[in-house]
Design a protein around this motif. Structure first.
Motif, mmCIF file in Angstrom:
data_model
loop_
_atom_site.group_PDB
_atom_site.id
_atom_site.type_symbol
_atom_site.label_atom_id
_atom_site.label_comp_id
_atom_site.label_asym_id
_atom_site.label_seq_id
_atom_site.Cartn_x
_atom_site.Cartn_y
_atom_site.Cartn_z
ATOM 1 N N TYR A 197 -23.609 -39.156 16.194
ATOM 2 C CA TYR A 197 -24.301 -37.919 15.880
ATOM 3 C C TYR A 197 -24.206 -36.902 17.024
ATOM 4 N N ILE A 235 -22.908 -33.317 16.214
ATOM 5 C CA ILE A 235 -23.797 -32.353 15.567
ATOM 6 C C ILE A 235 -24.699 -31.660 16.587
ATOM 7 N N LEU A 294 -33.726 -37.430 15.618
ATOM 8 C CA LEU A 294 -33.273 -38.728 15.113
ATOM 9 C C LEU A 294 -34.455 -39.653 14.839
#
Length: 65
Positions: A20, A23, A36
């Motif tokens: 991730y 992003i 998260l």
């Protein structure tokens, strides 16, 4: 409550295995980890509620017949 914690833990482990970082902007890792964590809680709780509802429905199906 126990099932919620188990599914939150499973979701956390699954989300940690994903990449991730693409992003999240550089320099914003703290915000990314908090995001998260929130995503993990939402997904884990939703999956746990789904399984608890399935268990409840399977117990209630006896009353239909």
């Amino acid at each position: 409550m126990f099932s919620h914690l188990i599914f939150i833990y499973i979701t956390w482990r699954l989300l940690l295995s994903m990449n991730y970082e693409v992003i999240i902007k550089k320099g914003h890792t703290t915000e990314g980890r908090i995001f998260l964590l929130f995503i993990t809680i939402v997904i884990g709780t939703g999956v746990s509620r789904f399984f608890l509802e399935i268990l409840r429905w399977s117990n209630d199906i006896l009353f239909l017949f």
